[in-house]
Design a protein around this motif. Sequence first.
Motif, PDB file in Angstrom:
ATOM      1  N   UNK A  32      73.977  -3.966  46.547  1.00  0.00           N
ATOM      2  CA  UNK A  32      74.503  -5.212  47.103  1.00  0.00           C
ATOM      3  C   UNK A  32      73.386  -6.077  47.686  1.00  0.00           C
ATOM      4  N   UNK A  33      72.352  -5.446  48.230  1.00  0.00           N
ATOM      5  CA  UNK A  33      71.200  -6.206  48.736  1.00  0.00           C
ATOM      6  C   UNK A  33      70.494  -6.899  47.578  1.00  0.00           C
ATOM      7  N   UNK A  34      70.329  -6.200  46.465  1.00  0.00           N
ATOM      8  CA  UNK A  34      69.717  -6.815  45.289  1.00  0.00           C
ATOM      9  C   UNK A  34      70.602  -7.945  44.774  1.00  0.00           C
ATOM     10  N   UNK A  35      71.902  -7.744  44.788  1.00  0.00           N
ATOM     11  CA  UNK A  35      72.838  -8.775  44.345  1.00  0.00           C
ATOM     12  C   UNK A  35      72.782 -10.002  45.258  1.00  0.00           C
ATOM     13  N   UNK A 110      64.256  -4.262  48.517  1.00  0.00           N
ATOM     14  CA  UNK A 110      64.773  -5.013  49.658  1.00  0.00           C
ATOM     15  C   UNK A 110      64.269  -6.451  49.744  1.00  0.00           C
ATOM     16  N   UNK A 111      63.091  -6.729  49.197  1.00  0.00           N
ATOM     17  CA  UNK A 111      62.512  -8.052  49.399  1.00  0.00           C
ATOM     18  C   UNK A 111      62.211  -8.818  48.115  1.00  0.00           C
ATOM     19  N   UNK A 112      61.998  -8.145  46.993  1.00  0.00           N
ATOM     20  CA  UNK A 112      61.537  -8.824  45.778  1.00  0.00           C
ATOM     21  C   UNK A 112      62.585  -8.861  44.673  1.00  0.00           C
ATOM     22  N   UNK A 113      63.842  -8.757  45.016  1.00  0.00           N
ATOM     23  CA  UNK A 113      64.908  -8.932  44.039  1.00  0.00           C
ATOM     24  C   UNK A 113      65.269  -7.728  43.212  1.00  0.00           C
ATOM     25  N   UNK A 114      64.636  -6.585  43.464  1.00  0.00           N
ATOM     26  CA  UNK A 114      64.992  -5.365  42.749  1.00  0.00           C
ATOM     27  C   UNK A 114      64.804  -5.483  41.253  1.00  0.00           C
ATOM     28  N   UNK A 115      65.844  -5.192  40.507  1.00  0.00           N
ATOM     29  CA  UNK A 115      65.764  -5.177  39.044  1.00  0.00           C
ATOM     30  C   UNK A 115      66.118  -6.520  38.430  1.00  0.00           C
ATOM     31  N   UNK A 123      67.583 -15.705  32.369  1.00  0.00           N
ATOM     32  CA  UNK A 123      68.402 -15.849  31.183  1.00  0.00           C
ATOM     33  C   UNK A 123      69.393 -14.698  31.090  1.00  0.00           C
ATOM     34  N   UNK A 124      70.392 -14.868  30.245  1.00  0.00           N
ATOM     35  CA  UNK A 124      71.430 -13.850  30.099  1.00  0.00           C
ATOM     36  C   UNK A 124      70.869 -12.511  29.631  1.00  0.00           C
ATOM     37  N   UNK A 125      69.944 -12.521  28.659  1.00  0.00           N
ATOM     38  CA  UNK A 125      69.400 -11.277  28.116  1.00  0.00           C
ATOM     39  C   UNK A 125      68.481 -10.565  29.105  1.00  0.00           C
ATOM     40  N   UNK A 126      68.048 -11.259  30.161  1.00  0.00           N
ATOM     41  CA  UNK A 126      67.123 -10.657  31.128  1.00  0.00           C
ATOM     42  C   UNK A 126      67.817  -9.647  32.044  1.00  0.00           C
ATOM     43  N   UNK A 127      69.148  -9.530  31.938  1.00  0.00           N
ATOM     44  CA  UNK A 127      69.893  -8.613  32.801  1.00  0.00           C
ATOM     45  C   UNK A 127      70.716  -7.603  32.002  1.00  0.00           C
ATOM     46  N   UNK A 134      62.557  -2.761  33.247  1.00  0.00           N
ATOM     47  CA  UNK A 134      61.233  -3.336  33.018  1.00  0.00           C
ATOM     48  C   UNK A 134      60.853  -4.298  34.135  1.00  0.00           C
ATOM     49  N   UNK A 135      61.808  -5.121  34.580  1.00  0.00           N
ATOM     50  CA  UNK A 135      61.532  -6.032  35.698  1.00  0.00           C
ATOM     51  C   UNK A 135      61.170  -5.254  36.955  1.00  0.00           C
ATOM     52  N   UNK A 136      61.928  -4.206  37.250  1.00  0.00           N
ATOM     53  CA  UNK A 136      61.625  -3.395  38.425  1.00  0.00           C
ATOM     54  C   UNK A 136      60.238  -2.774  38.304  1.00  0.00           C
ATOM     55  N   UNK A 137      59.917  -2.253  37.134  1.00  0.00           N
ATOM     56  CA  UNK A 137      58.624  -1.605  36.924  1.00  0.00           C
ATOM     57  C   UNK A 137      57.477  -2.602  37.063  1.00  0.00           C
ATOM     58  N   UNK A 138      57.634  -3.810  36.541  1.00  0.00           N
ATOM     59  CA  UNK A 138      56.586  -4.830  36.669  1.00  0.00           C
ATOM     60  C   UNK A 138      56.352  -5.179  38.136  1.00  0.00           C
ATOM     61  N   UNK A 139      57.432  -5.393  38.879  1.00  0.00           N
ATOM     62  CA  UNK A 139      57.296  -5.704  40.306  1.00  0.00           C
ATOM     63  C   UNK A 139      56.685  -4.530  41.066  1.00  0.00           C
ATOM     64  N   UNK A 140      57.082  -3.328  40.706  1.00  0.00           N
ATOM     65  CA  UNK A 140      56.557  -2.116  41.336  1.00  0.00           C
ATOM     66  C   UNK A 140      55.058  -1.986  41.096  1.00  0.00           C
ATOM     67  N   UNK A 141      54.623  -2.196  39.861  1.00  0.00           N
ATOM     68  CA  UNK A 141      53.197  -2.075  39.531  1.00  0.00           C
ATOM     69  C   UNK A 141      52.391  -3.151  40.255  1.00  0.00           C
ATOM     70  N   UNK A 142      52.911  -4.362  40.331  1.00  0.00           N
ATOM     71  CA  UNK A 142      52.198  -5.424  41.054  1.00  0.00           C
ATOM     72  C   UNK A 142      52.091  -5.118  42.541  1.00  0.00           C
TER      73      UNK A 142
END
Length: 180
Positions: A32-35, A110-115, A123-127, A134-142
């Motif tokens: 819900x926090x990510x939402x 908690x702060x960077x939008x999660x996944x 875009x629609x396909x991004x979710x 992949x989005x979570x992993x990219x943010x995690x690596x950064x």
Amino acid sequence: LRSAAQVVSYEIAMGLSFVAVFIFAGTLSTSEIVKAQEQTWFAVLLIPSFLIYVVCMFGEAARIPFDLPEGEGELVGGFQTEYSSSLKFALIMMGEYLHTFTASGIAVTLFLGGWRAPLPMDWEWAHTGWVPVLWFFIKFVLTFSFIVWVRASLPRVRYDQLMSLGWKVLIPVNLAWILL
């Protein structure tokens, strides 16, 4: 004693930065926090809490510039001398890196939008499918790369500066931000 004092002083400030997120999101559920970050990340909306969390992340993980419990220059003994070439040393170091992995994952959630994809790429396909992973992993690596970069570029602070920052700056600023 150094480690216990450091953990106590930075744990309180870190918990208070979480309180601001929980109040703003209106829930304790991570999904819900990510939402709740669908339109804008909490790193932007709650910038004081995010910055305090980043500082506390380094203090809690005892990473440079807050690595005084294991400061090689000041301490003659300790685990780095005792276990310098053994499996025990490797396990201790893996535990420290696991701590930074966990701190990075919490920051992303908690702060960077999660996944969720960043807003310009919403875009629609991004979710769908594996793309959110992949989005979570990219943010995690950064985020983890930022931790490694800070370790390589900042000097160690003195112990009195470390404790003053935790008790006299981070906690009062965080309390004032929550009240605001």
